[in-house]
Scaffold this motif. Structure first.
Motif, PDB file in Angstrom:
ATOM      1  N   PHE A  37      -1.986  -2.143   1.139  1.00 55.51           N
ATOM      2  CA  PHE A  37      -3.104  -1.201   1.083  1.00 55.51           C
ATOM      3  C   PHE A  37      -3.561  -0.822   2.488  1.00 55.51           C
ATOM      4  CE2 PHE A  37      -7.755  -1.354   1.672  1.00 55.51           C
ATOM      5  CZ  PHE A  37      -8.121  -0.139   1.094  1.00 55.51           C
ATOM      6  N   ALA A  38      -3.741  -1.807   3.360  1.00 51.65           N
ATOM      7  CA  ALA A  38      -4.205  -1.552   4.724  1.00 51.65           C
ATOM      8  C   ALA A  38      -3.191  -0.738   5.513  1.00 51.65           C
ATOM      9  CB  ALA A  38      -4.503  -2.868   5.435  1.00 51.65           C
ATOM     10  N   ASP A  39      -1.895  -1.002   5.314  1.00 49.55           N
ATOM     11  CA  ASP A  39      -0.849  -0.239   6.009  1.00 49.55           C
ATOM     12  C   ASP A  39      -0.895   1.238   5.607  1.00 49.55           C
ATOM     13  OD1 ASP A  39       0.027  -2.488   7.319  1.00 49.55           O
ATOM     14  OD2 ASP A  39       1.701  -2.879   5.951  1.00 49.55           O
ATOM     15  N   LYS A  40      -1.051   1.490   4.304  1.00 51.71           N
ATOM     16  CA  LYS A  40      -1.129   2.873   3.832  1.00 51.71           C
ATOM     17  C   LYS A  40      -2.374   3.577   4.363  1.00 51.71           C
ATOM     18  CE  LYS A  40      -0.314   3.712  -0.474  1.00 51.71           C
ATOM     19  NZ  LYS A  40      -0.353   3.605  -1.971  1.00 51.71           N
ATOM     20  N   LEU A  41      -3.506   2.843   4.334  1.00 54.41           N
ATOM     21  CA  LEU A  41      -4.761   3.437   4.789  1.00 54.41           C
ATOM     22  C   LEU A  41      -4.724   3.688   6.303  1.00 54.41           C
ATOM     23  CD1 LEU A  41      -7.539   4.351   3.827  1.00 54.41           C
ATOM     24  CD2 LEU A  41      -8.386   2.031   4.269  1.00 54.41           C
ATOM     25  N   ARG A  42      -4.119   2.780   7.044  1.00 56.10           N
ATOM     26  CA  ARG A  42      -3.996   2.945   8.494  1.00 56.10           C
ATOM     27  C   ARG A  42      -3.225   4.213   8.838  1.00 56.10           C
ATOM     28  NH1 ARG A  42      -1.840  -1.447   9.269  1.00 56.10           N
ATOM     29  NH2 ARG A  42      -3.747  -2.652   9.665  1.00 56.10           N
ATOM     30  N   LYS A  43      -2.166   4.483   8.077  1.00 58.18           N
ATOM     31  CA  LYS A  43      -1.373   5.689   8.296  1.00 58.18           C
ATOM     32  C   LYS A  43      -2.221   6.939   8.049  1.00 58.18           C
ATOM     33  CE  LYS A  43       2.923   7.957   6.855  1.00 58.18           C
ATOM     34  NZ  LYS A  43       4.120   7.889   5.966  1.00 58.18           N
ATOM     35  N   LYS A  44      -3.030   6.915   6.979  1.00 54.19           N
ATOM     36  CA  LYS A  44      -3.906   8.050   6.678  1.00 54.19           C
ATOM     37  C   LYS A  44      -4.921   8.265   7.807  1.00 54.19           C
ATOM     38  CE  LYS A  44      -2.322   8.923   2.479  1.00 54.19           C
ATOM     39  NZ  LYS A  44      -1.622  10.212   2.159  1.00 54.19           N
ATOM     40  N   TYR A  45      -5.461   7.168   8.343  1.00 52.93           N
ATOM     41  CA  TYR A  45      -6.421   7.273   9.431  1.00 52.93           C
ATOM     42  C   TYR A  45      -5.767   7.898  10.659  1.00 52.93           C
ATOM     43  CZ  TYR A  45     -10.497   4.767   7.592  1.00 52.93           C
ATOM     44  OH  TYR A  45     -11.623   4.422   6.886  1.00 52.93           O
ATOM     45  N   ARG A  46      -4.558   7.465  10.982  1.00 51.16           N
ATOM     46  CA  ARG A  46      -3.866   8.006  12.161  1.00 51.16           C
ATOM     47  C   ARG A  46      -3.597   9.490  12.013  1.00 51.16           C
ATOM     48  NH1 ARG A  46       0.373   2.939  12.993  1.00 51.16           N
ATOM     49  NH2 ARG A  46      -1.093   1.573  14.129  1.00 51.16           N
ATOM     50  N   GLU A  47      -3.287   9.924  10.808  1.00 53.23           N
ATOM     51  CA  GLU A  47      -3.068  11.352  10.567  1.00 53.23           C
ATOM     52  C   GLU A  47      -4.330  12.159  10.853  1.00 53.23           C
ATOM     53  OE1 GLU A  47      -1.736  11.532   6.553  1.00 53.23           O
ATOM     54  OE2 GLU A  47       0.292  10.792   6.998  1.00 53.23           O
ATOM     55  N   LEU A  48      -5.484  11.528  10.721  1.00 57.07           N
ATOM     56  CA  LEU A  48      -6.766  12.190  10.988  1.00 57.07           C
ATOM     57  C   LEU A  48      -7.295  11.862  12.382  1.00 57.07           C
ATOM     58  CD1 LEU A  48      -8.455  11.607   7.508  1.00 57.07           C
ATOM     59  CD2 LEU A  48      -7.550  13.758   8.395  1.00 57.07           C
ATOM     60  N   LEU A  99      -9.923   8.448   0.336  1.00 53.15           N
ATOM     61  CA  LEU A  99      -8.717   7.864   0.922  1.00 53.15           C
ATOM     62  C   LEU A  99      -8.548   6.416   0.481  1.00 53.15           C
ATOM     63  CD1 LEU A  99      -8.850   9.163   4.620  1.00 53.15           C
ATOM     64  CD2 LEU A  99      -7.460  10.046   2.739  1.00 53.15           C
ATOM     65  N   ILE A 100      -9.645   5.669   0.529  1.00 57.37           N
ATOM     66  CA  ILE A 100      -9.588   4.255   0.146  1.00 57.37           C
ATOM     67  C   ILE A 100      -9.167   4.099  -1.309  1.00 57.37           C
ATOM     68  CG2 ILE A 100     -11.009   2.187  -0.192  1.00 57.37           C
ATOM     69  CD1 ILE A 100     -12.664   3.140   2.264  1.00 57.37           C
ATOM     70  N   SER A 101      -9.762   4.902  -2.180  1.00 56.98           N
ATOM     71  CA  SER A 101      -9.436   4.815  -3.617  1.00 56.98           C
ATOM     72  C   SER A 101      -7.972   5.145  -3.877  1.00 56.98           C
ATOM     73  CB  SER A 101     -10.337   5.757  -4.416  1.00 56.98           C
ATOM     74  OG  SER A 101     -11.689   5.348  -4.354  1.00 56.98           O
ATOM     75  N   LYS A 102      -7.444   6.139  -3.169  1.00 58.45           N
ATOM     76  CA  LYS A 102      -6.053   6.533  -3.382  1.00 58.45           C
ATOM     77  C   LYS A 102      -5.069   5.469  -2.895  1.00 58.45           C
ATOM     78  CE  LYS A 102      -6.583  11.570  -3.380  1.00 58.45           C
ATOM     79  NZ  LYS A 102      -6.243  12.846  -2.697  1.00 58.45           N
ATOM     80  N   CYS A 103      -5.459   4.740  -1.845  1.00 56.18           N
ATOM     81  CA  CYS A 103      -4.544   3.740  -1.271  1.00 56.18           C
ATOM     82  C   CYS A 103      -4.559   2.420  -2.025  1.00 56.18           C
ATOM     83  CB  CYS A 103      -4.889   3.511   0.211  1.00 56.18           C
ATOM     84  SG  CYS A 103      -4.488   4.915   1.264  1.00 56.18           S
ATOM     85  N   TRP A 104      -5.605   2.171  -2.841  1.00 58.35           N
ATOM     86  CA  TRP A 104      -5.653   0.938  -3.629  1.00 58.35           C
ATOM     87  C   TRP A 104      -5.105   1.228  -5.018  1.00 58.35           C
ATOM     88  CZ3 TRP A 104      -5.794  -4.014  -2.922  1.00 58.35           C
ATOM     89  CH2 TRP A 104      -6.100  -4.877  -3.981  1.00 58.35           C
ATOM     90  N   GLU A 105      -3.946   0.688  -5.354  1.00 58.58           N
ATOM     91  CA  GLU A 105      -3.221   1.062  -6.568  1.00 58.58           C
ATOM     92  C   GLU A 105      -3.327   0.039  -7.696  1.00 58.58           C
ATOM     93  OE1 GLU A 105       0.720   1.463  -5.074  1.00 58.58           O
ATOM     94  OE2 GLU A 105       0.357   3.453  -4.184  1.00 58.58           O
ATOM     95  N   HIS A 106      -4.175  -0.958  -7.558  1.00 54.54           N
ATOM     96  CA  HIS A 106      -4.139  -2.079  -8.503  1.00 54.54           C
ATOM     97  C   HIS A 106      -5.320  -2.103  -9.477  1.00 54.54           C
ATOM     98  CE1 HIS A 106      -0.885  -3.761  -6.109  1.00 54.54           C
ATOM     99  NE2 HIS A 106      -1.599  -3.452  -5.053  1.00 54.54           N
ATOM    100  N   GLY A 107      -6.231  -1.140  -9.355  1.00 55.52           N
ATOM    101  CA  GLY A 107      -7.396  -1.145 -10.225  1.00 55.52           C
ATOM    102  C   GLY A 107      -8.401  -0.127  -9.735  1.00 55.52           C
ATOM    103  N   TYR A 108      -9.660  -0.483  -9.782  1.00 57.41           N
ATOM    104  CA  TYR A 108     -10.708   0.454  -9.389  1.00 57.41           C
ATOM    105  C   TYR A 108     -11.395  -0.008  -8.106  1.00 57.41           C
ATOM    106  CZ  TYR A 108     -13.772  -2.997 -11.633  1.00 57.41           C
ATOM    107  OH  TYR A 108     -14.411  -4.157 -11.973  1.00 57.41           O
ATOM    108  N   VAL A 109     -12.122   0.914  -7.484  1.00 52.71           N
ATOM    109  CA  VAL A 109     -12.807   0.661  -6.219  1.00 52.71           C
ATOM    110  C   VAL A 109     -14.279   1.010  -6.374  1.00 52.71           C
ATOM    111  CG1 VAL A 109     -12.915   1.200  -3.754  1.00 52.71           C
ATOM    112  CG2 VAL A 109     -10.702   1.204  -4.933  1.00 52.71           C
TER     113      VAL A 109
END
Length: 256
Positions: free
Chosen positions: A91-102, A137-147
């Motif tokens: 989750f953190a790896d995916k979110l980190r990539k999204k942050y870098r894109e921004l 962004l956080i909700s999209k990167c967490w794939e195991h349930g709800y946020v």
């Protein structure tokens, strides 16, 4: 005899801690005799120190409107701790990539809780990207349930979150359950990103007359700040042999 003043500087506040001999620097005074602490007192002191360290790391890296997230699993999910950690890393790896894109840098602090019945959730403190829909962004990167989203201010503030993180794992509960007092690497459930600022104090050494003046007149705030009276703590540490004075000052205009 020398005394110490430690200062931690943050956005919107400063923390001060004075350490000095027990009778405030009276002539001929020497440090009081130390006492040997009990195991319970050592545990309390360790948790107190951990809370202070975590609080200062939060203040150095996050603002009050940053995200305090509850990342939950689908109902009925059961996983061991090491698998939950692996899920969070992805989750953190995916979110980190999204942050870098921004054009932003991701920072996080997290704890993992597995309940008595096996229910799992992760609490994570995550910095917000100004002007972006960070919660989406956080909700999209967490794939195991709800946020569930909230912010630092509405979740107890810096002190409240630090106390929450520092109490886990609960050593008293571990003792009652007959578990080992020391956690294995796999069990330990508190962690942070590696890029956090780890604040160190500015230390000033001075002599007797300065300490006597502060204790006689009380601490004075820096121009543009006020002293939070609830944070003023003064006493004697029986285990170090030193007395102390601690307090926090808050910036009057928090927008600056």
């Amino acid at each position: 005899m020398a005394y110490w003043k430690d200062t931690w500087r943050f956005h919107g506040s400063n923390e001060y801690e004075y350490k000095f001999a027990g009778n405030y620097g009276a002539k001929g005074e020497c440090r009081r005799k130390k006492e040997k602490p009990t195991s319970d007192q050592i545990e309390w002191q360790n948790r107190y120190n951990k809370t202070n360290r975590i609080r200062r790391e939060i203040k150095a890296n996050f603002r009050e409107d940053d995200h305090w997230e509850r990342l939950s699993y689908e109902r009925g999910t059961r996983k061991p701790m090491h698998e939950v950690k692996a899920d969070f890393r992805k989750f953190a790896d995916k979110l980190r990539k999204k942050y870098r894109e921004l054009g932003a840098e991701l920072k996080w602090m997290r704890i993992i809780e597995i309940g008595k019945r096996g229910g799992i959730h992760v609490h994570a403190l995550i910095n917000r990207i100004p002007g972006a829909d960070t919660d989406v962004l956080i909700s999209k990167c967490w794939e195991h349930g709800y946020v569930s989203h909230t912010n630092i201010y509405n979740s107890g503030g810096y002190q409240g979150l630090a106390e929450y993180m520092a109490k886990l794992p609960d050593e008293e509960t571990r003792k009652k359950k007959g578990l080992p007092e020391k956690l294995s690497k796999d069990e330990y459930n508190y962690s942070t990103s590696r890029n956090l600022i780890r604040p160190e104090p500015e230390r000033k050494t001075y002599y007797r007359w300065t300490m006597r003046k502060i204790l006689r007149d009380g601490p004075k705030p820096t121009p543009g700040y006020y002293i939070d009276k609830n944070t003023i703590k003064q006493g004697f540490n029986r285990y170090t042999g030193y007395s102390y004075l601690r307090y926090t000052e808050i910036k009057l205009d928090r927008r600056i």
